[in-house]
Scaffold this motif. Structure first.
Motif, PDB file in Angstrom:
ATOM      1  N   ALA A 151       0.840  -1.202   0.000  1.00 31.23           N
ATOM      2  CA  ALA A 151       0.000   0.000   0.000  1.00 31.23           C
ATOM      3  C   ALA A 151       0.876   1.253   0.000  1.00 31.23           C
ATOM      4  O   ALA A 151       1.632   1.494   0.939  1.00 31.23           O
ATOM      5  CB  ALA A 151      -0.915  -0.008   1.220  1.00 31.23           C
ATOM      6  N   ASP A 152       0.773   2.043  -1.068  1.00 28.67           N
ATOM      7  CA  ASP A 152       1.613   3.237  -1.178  1.00 28.67           C
ATOM      8  C   ASP A 152       0.783   4.492  -1.443  1.00 28.67           C
ATOM      9  O   ASP A 152       1.304   5.490  -1.938  1.00 28.67           O
ATOM     10  CB  ASP A 152       2.644   3.062  -2.295  1.00 28.67           C
ATOM     11  N   ASP A 153      -0.501   4.438  -1.084  1.00 25.99           N
ATOM     12  CA  ASP A 153      -1.376   5.592  -1.306  1.00 25.99           C
ATOM     13  C   ASP A 153      -1.773   6.237   0.022  1.00 25.99           C
ATOM     14  O   ASP A 153      -2.775   6.947   0.100  1.00 25.99           O
ATOM     15  CB  ASP A 153      -2.631   5.174  -2.079  1.00 25.99           C
ATOM     16  N   PHE A 154      -0.995   5.996   1.073  1.00 27.34           N
ATOM     17  CA  PHE A 154      -1.337   6.535   2.387  1.00 27.34           C
ATOM     18  C   PHE A 154      -1.073   8.037   2.453  1.00 27.34           C
ATOM     19  O   PHE A 154      -0.239   8.582   1.730  1.00 27.34           O
ATOM     20  CB  PHE A 154      -0.569   5.799   3.496  1.00 27.34           C
ATOM     21  N   ARG A 155      -1.837   8.659   3.351  1.00 31.96           N
ATOM     22  CA  ARG A 155      -1.726  10.102   3.558  1.00 31.96           C
ATOM     23  C   ARG A 155      -1.586  10.386   5.048  1.00 31.96           C
ATOM     24  O   ARG A 155      -2.012   9.596   5.881  1.00 31.96           O
ATOM     25  CB  ARG A 155      -2.973  10.818   3.018  1.00 31.96           C
ATOM     26  N   THR A 156      -1.025  11.541   5.375  1.00 33.73           N
ATOM     27  CA  THR A 156      -0.810  11.904   6.776  1.00 33.73           C
ATOM     28  C   THR A 156      -2.136  12.103   7.503  1.00 33.73           C
ATOM     29  O   THR A 156      -3.035  12.791   7.015  1.00 33.73           O
ATOM     30  CB  THR A 156       0.028  13.187   6.878  1.00 33.73           C
ATOM     31  N   VAL A 157      -2.256  11.492   8.671  1.00 32.23           N
ATOM     32  CA  VAL A 157      -3.398  11.696   9.561  1.00 32.23           C
ATOM     33  C   VAL A 157      -3.030  12.709  10.640  1.00 32.23           C
ATOM     34  O   VAL A 157      -3.729  13.687  10.868  1.00 32.23           O
ATOM     35  CB  VAL A 157      -3.834  10.362  10.207  1.00 32.23           C
ATOM     36  N   GLU A 158      -1.930  12.460  11.304  1.00 36.26           N
ATOM     37  CA  GLU A 158      -1.424  13.360  12.345  1.00 36.26           C
ATOM     38  C   GLU A 158       0.102  13.347  12.287  1.00 36.26           C
ATOM     39  O   GLU A 158       0.709  12.338  11.933  1.00 36.26           O
ATOM     40  CB  GLU A 158      -1.871  12.920  13.744  1.00 36.26           C
ATOM     41  N   GLU A 159       0.695  14.471  12.655  1.00 39.45           N
ATOM     42  CA  GLU A 159       2.151  14.552  12.741  1.00 39.45           C
ATOM     43  C   GLU A 159       2.505  15.281  14.033  1.00 39.45           C
ATOM     44  O   GLU A 159       1.966  16.354  14.325  1.00 39.45           O
ATOM     45  CB  GLU A 159       2.727  15.286  11.531  1.00 39.45           C
ATOM     46  N   PHE A 160       3.397  14.679  14.814  1.00 42.14           N
ATOM     47  CA  PHE A 160       3.760  15.233  16.106  1.00 42.14           C
ATOM     48  C   PHE A 160       5.264  15.465  16.158  1.00 42.14           C
ATOM     49  O   PHE A 160       6.041  14.550  15.864  1.00 42.14           O
ATOM     50  CB  PHE A 160       3.368  14.271  17.235  1.00 42.14           C
ATOM     51  N   PRO A 161       5.698  16.665  16.536  1.00 42.26           N
ATOM     52  CA  PRO A 161       7.131  16.884  16.748  1.00 42.26           C
ATOM     53  C   PRO A 161       7.624  16.031  17.910  1.00 42.26           C
ATOM     54  O   PRO A 161       6.842  15.650  18.800  1.00 42.26           O
ATOM     55  CB  PRO A 161       7.221  18.380  17.054  1.00 42.26           C
ATOM     56  N   SER A 162       8.892  15.721  17.895  1.00 43.73           N
ATOM     57  CA  SER A 162       9.443  14.768  18.872  1.00 43.73           C
ATOM     58  C   SER A 162       9.285  15.228  20.317  1.00 43.73           C
ATOM     59  O   SER A 162       9.228  14.403  21.227  1.00 43.73           O
ATOM     60  CB  SER A 162      10.919  14.506  18.565  1.00 43.73           C
ATOM     61  N   HIS A 163       9.180  16.540  20.553  1.00 38.80           N
ATOM     62  CA  HIS A 163       9.023  17.005  21.936  1.00 38.80           C
ATOM     63  C   HIS A 163       7.587  16.829  22.442  1.00 38.80           C
ATOM     64  O   HIS A 163       7.322  17.029  23.630  1.00 38.80           O
ATOM     65  CB  HIS A 163       9.444  18.478  22.070  1.00 38.80           C
ATOM     66  N   GLN A 164       6.659  16.452  21.546  1.00 40.82           N
ATOM     67  CA  GLN A 164       5.266  16.251  21.955  1.00 40.82           C
ATOM     68  C   GLN A 164       4.887  14.788  22.090  1.00 40.82           C
ATOM     69  O   GLN A 164       3.817  14.467  22.611  1.00 40.82           O
ATOM     70  CB  GLN A 164       4.321  16.920  20.957  1.00 40.82           C
ATOM     71  N   VAL A 165       5.738  13.888  21.619  1.00 41.65           N
ATOM     72  CA  VAL A 165       5.398  12.471  21.669  1.00 41.65           C
ATOM     73  C   VAL A 165       6.647  11.630  21.869  1.00 41.65           C
ATOM     74  O   VAL A 165       7.731  11.977  21.370  1.00 41.65           O
ATOM     75  CB  VAL A 165       4.663  12.033  20.375  1.00 41.65           C
ATOM     76  N   HIS A 166       6.464  10.563  22.615  1.00 42.23           N
ATOM     77  CA  HIS A 166       7.536   9.582  22.809  1.00 42.23           C
ATOM     78  C   HIS A 166       6.944   8.209  22.512  1.00 42.23           C
ATOM     79  O   HIS A 166       5.855   7.883  22.982  1.00 42.23           O
ATOM     80  CB  HIS A 166       8.055   9.630  24.245  1.00 42.23           C
TER      81      HIS A 166
END
Length: 226
Positions: free
Chosen positions: A167-182
């Protein structure tokens, strides 16, 4: 392992080669949120969509298989002696009562987790909001989690059915900078039961599992466990 075109698509989204990526999904049923919370979030679906063949199978089962079973049971009752029917009917009733009592006891177990163990329980924090939108971007339960050097990206394919390697038709749902997620995960987990958590800076967390493709899963867990 994910095909080259999947990694190429990941590179297009991230602007760099991913450190690691893996297809995963919420591995338990999403608990029912409060009605007002669900309404405020747009009343999105809380369950994955099903392929049309499943609906066809259900129709065939209820309109063909069930009537055949009922007719067979009815004919069996008509030909057997009445006394054997009574004795046969009493035993399952007792067993059913006992099993029902056990089920009732389990159902009222106060130790049962209303969140199903998949998130921290606060629908107003980051993990809860992400969970409310989980199926809004795709009826397929699978999501691609991609690690970059400075952020974590969650993506989805619009397909109802997909192959994790192709599957290569995926799209971004959410993006979190590294300081907001571990990302918290352990290496060496049993195949088929491995999970990891997205832990957010507001204290919320979301656990996912059913990691697709053993090589991708092992590499991902090594990357987050390093």
């Amino acid at each position: 392992m994910a095909k080259r075109k999947v990694r190429r698509r990941a590179r297009e989204i991230l602007g760099e080669d991913p450190v690691a990526l893996v297809w995963c999904e919420v591995h338990k049923p999403i608990p029912k949120p409060p009605e007002e919370t669900h309404r405020a979030a747009g009343k999105g679906r809380l369950k994955p969509g099903h392929h049309w063949l499943l609906y066809v199978g259900a129709v065939v089962f209820f309109f063909v298989v069930v009537p055949v079973i009922l007719i067979d049971k009815l004919s069996d009752r008509l030909v057997r002696p009445r006394s054997s029917r009574r004795s046969r009917g009493q035993q399952p009733a007792a067993a059913g009562t006992a099993s029902g009592a056990r089920g009732s006891a389990r159902g009222h177990d106060p130790a049962m987790d209303p969140t199903n163990g998949i998130f921290d329980g606060n629908w107003d924090l980051t993990a809860g909001r992400l969970l409310l939108r989980w199926y809004g971007h795709s009826p397929n339960p699978k999501r691609l989690v991609m690690l970059a050097h400075d952020r974590v990206c969650v993506a989805a394919s619009p397909r109802r059915r997909l192959s994790p390697t192709k599957a290569d038709d995926f799209r971004t749902v959410e993006e979190f900078p590294s300081h907001q997620v571990h990302v918290d995960g352990e290496t060496g987990q049993p195949r088929g039961f491995a999970t990891f958590r997205l832990c957010f800076s507001d204290g919320s967390w979301l656990e996912v599992g059913r990691l697709a493709e053993a090589e991708d899963a092992d590499h991902f867990l090594r990357a987050v466990g390093a």
